[in-house]
Design a protein around this motif. Sequence first.
Motif, PDB file in Angstrom:
ATOM      1  N   ARG A 199       0.730  -1.058   0.388  1.00 44.36           N
ATOM      2  CA  ARG A 199       0.593   0.078   0.084  1.00 44.36           C
ATOM      3  C   ARG A 199       1.503   1.606  -0.658  1.00 44.36           C
ATOM      4  N   LYS A 200       1.935   1.316   0.370  1.00 48.17           N
ATOM      5  CA  LYS A 200       2.916   2.723   1.326  1.00 48.17           C
ATOM      6  C   LYS A 200       3.767   2.499  -0.485  1.00 48.17           C
ATOM      7  N   GLN A 201       3.905   1.179  -1.065  1.00 49.78           N
ATOM      8  CA  GLN A 201       4.947   1.153  -2.143  1.00 49.78           C
ATOM      9  C   GLN A 201       3.735   2.363  -3.350  1.00 49.78           C
ATOM     10  N   ALA A 202       2.569   1.487  -3.622  1.00 48.97           N
ATOM     11  CA  ALA A 202       1.033   2.339  -4.300  1.00 48.97           C
ATOM     12  C   ALA A 202       1.099   3.536  -3.935  1.00 48.97           C
ATOM     13  N   LYS A 203       1.394   4.308  -3.444  1.00 44.26           N
ATOM     14  CA  LYS A 203       0.730   5.304  -2.830  1.00 44.26           C
ATOM     15  C   LYS A 203       1.554   6.306  -3.298  1.00 44.26           C
ATOM     16  N   ARG A 204       3.183   6.017  -2.466  1.00 45.81           N
ATOM     17  CA  ARG A 204       5.145   6.952  -3.204  1.00 45.81           C
ATOM     18  C   ARG A 204       4.750   6.876  -4.779  1.00 45.81           C
ATOM     19  N   MET A 205       4.493   5.900  -5.889  1.00 48.58           N
ATOM     20  CA  MET A 205       4.197   5.809  -7.071  1.00 48.58           C
ATOM     21  C   MET A 205       3.487   7.064  -7.612  1.00 48.58           C
ATOM     22  N   ALA A 206       2.073   6.849  -7.137  1.00 45.91           N
ATOM     23  CA  ALA A 206       1.079   7.663  -8.003  1.00 45.91           C
ATOM     24  C   ALA A 206       1.694   8.842  -6.832  1.00 45.91           C
ATOM     25  N   LYS A 207       2.323   8.744  -6.521  1.00 50.92           N
ATOM     26  CA  LYS A 207       2.849  10.379  -6.145  1.00 50.92           C
ATOM     27  C   LYS A 207       4.342  11.021  -6.933  1.00 50.92           C
ATOM     28  N   GLU A 208       5.375   9.568  -7.457  1.00 54.29           N
ATOM     29  CA  GLU A 208       5.530  10.154  -8.524  1.00 54.29           C
ATOM     30  C   GLU A 208       5.067  10.352  -9.748  1.00 54.29           C
ATOM     31  N   GLU A 209       4.385   9.336  -9.897  1.00 53.65           N
ATOM     32  CA  GLU A 209       3.529   9.955 -11.168  1.00 53.65           C
ATOM     33  C   GLU A 209       2.550  10.934 -11.271  1.00 53.65           C
ATOM     34  N   ALA A 210       2.069  11.502 -10.560  1.00 55.25           N
ATOM     35  CA  ALA A 210       1.420  12.691 -10.589  1.00 55.25           C
ATOM     36  C   ALA A 210       2.197  13.829 -10.695  1.00 55.25           C
ATOM     37  N   LEU A 211       3.164  14.191  -9.785  1.00 57.22           N
ATOM     38  CA  LEU A 211       4.466  14.577 -10.486  1.00 57.22           C
ATOM     39  C   LEU A 211       4.638  14.584 -11.128  1.00 57.22           C
ATOM     40  N   ARG A 212       5.233  14.058 -12.129  1.00 65.08           N
ATOM     41  CA  ARG A 212       5.789  13.500 -13.232  1.00 65.08           C
ATOM     42  C   ARG A 212       4.861  14.119 -14.862  1.00 65.08           C
ATOM     43  N   GLN A 213       3.755  13.795 -14.187  1.00 67.18           N
ATOM     44  CA  GLN A 213       2.294  14.981 -14.586  1.00 67.18           C
ATOM     45  C   GLN A 213       2.483  15.999 -15.135  1.00 67.18           C
ATOM     46  N   SER A 214       2.419  16.385 -13.738  1.00 66.65           N
ATOM     47  CA  SER A 214       2.563  17.686 -13.698  1.00 66.65           C
ATOM     48  C   SER A 214       4.093  18.679 -14.362  1.00 66.65           C
ATOM     49  N   GLN A 215       4.817  17.940 -14.047  1.00 65.71           N
ATOM     50  CA  GLN A 215       5.842  18.547 -15.272  1.00 65.71           C
ATOM     51  C   GLN A 215       5.625  18.185 -16.689  1.00 65.71           C
ATOM     52  N   GLN A 216       5.339  17.403 -17.057  1.00 64.29           N
ATOM     53  CA  GLN A 216       4.980  16.875 -18.405  1.00 64.29           C
ATOM     54  C   GLN A 216       4.319  17.754 -18.376  1.00 64.29           C
ATOM     55  N   GLN A 217       2.770  18.903 -18.234  1.00 70.00           N
ATOM     56  CA  GLN A 217       1.965  19.381 -18.368  1.00 70.00           C
ATOM     57  C   GLN A 217       2.664  20.769 -18.515  1.00 70.00           C
ATOM     58  N   ASP A 218       3.574  20.952 -18.036  1.00 71.35           N
ATOM     59  CA  ASP A 218       4.302  22.405 -18.047  1.00 71.35           C
ATOM     60  C   ASP A 218       5.603  22.955 -17.591  1.00 71.35           C
ATOM     61  N   PRO A 219       6.161  22.720 -19.285  1.00 70.33           N
ATOM     62  CA  PRO A 219       7.015  22.415 -19.582  1.00 70.33           C
ATOM     63  C   PRO A 219       8.599  23.317 -18.914  1.00 70.33           C
ATOM     64  N   GLY A 220       8.203  24.617 -18.411  1.00 72.76           N
ATOM     65  CA  GLY A 220       8.912  25.195 -17.690  1.00 72.76           C
ATOM     66  C   GLY A 220       8.548  25.214 -16.280  1.00 72.76           C
ATOM     67  N   PHE A 221       8.720  23.344 -15.640  1.00 77.23           N
ATOM     68  CA  PHE A 221       8.793  23.370 -14.518  1.00 77.23           C
ATOM     69  C   PHE A 221       9.509  22.707 -14.279  1.00 77.23           C
ATOM     70  N   ASN A 222      10.829  23.631 -13.482  1.00 74.04           N
ATOM     71  CA  ASN A 222      12.461  23.384 -13.606  1.00 74.04           C
ATOM     72  C   ASN A 222      12.346  23.160 -11.810  1.00 74.04           C
ATOM     73  N   GLN A 223      12.274  22.350 -10.870  1.00 74.17           N
ATOM     74  CA  GLN A 223      11.941  22.131  -9.437  1.00 74.17           C
ATOM     75  C   GLN A 223      11.978  23.461  -9.139  1.00 74.17           C
ATOM     76  N   GLY A 224      11.285  23.977  -9.109  1.00 71.20           N
ATOM     77  CA  GLY A 224      10.926  25.741  -8.070  1.00 71.20           C
ATOM     78  C   GLY A 224      12.041  26.657  -9.125  1.00 71.20           C
TER      79      GLY A 224
END
Length: 134
Positions: free
Chosen positions: A71-96
């Motif tokens: 469960r914790k691994q799935a939660k961690r992977m979902a969080k990473e996927e959401a971060l990856r999706q936000s980076q793809q949608q906003d190409p100017g996203f460069n870790q702040g």
Amino acid sequence: SISPAALMGGDTSQSSLASYGINVAPMAITWGLRFMAARLEGWVGRAFKRAAKVQKKRHRAQETQDERAARKQAKRMAKEEALRQSQQQDPGFNQGEPEICPLTDQEIRDAAAQIAEESRCANLESNTEFDDLD
């Protein structure tokens, strides 16, 4: 019914305004019903929150170590996927960090000329016969 003019005394209490009143009964009833509805909604919300918390604790108590890790691994992977999706949608996203986009000399000259033209037009539009009235 409350008659404000009648409570003022003097000539006002003898005038025709003394017969006008404010009917406070519907206002009091509406306020009471809204107050009770808000109280009831809060009480039900707290009860549902407590029940969900108890149910979650009960479910987690029955969970094995492997299920918990999965469960914790799935939660961690979902969080990473959401971060990856936000980076793809906003190409100017460069870790702040702000993205530096160098301009050419021609682009800078064009922008300066445009600003100068806009300010010149603004000055022309503000010269009217009513300027001295400000």
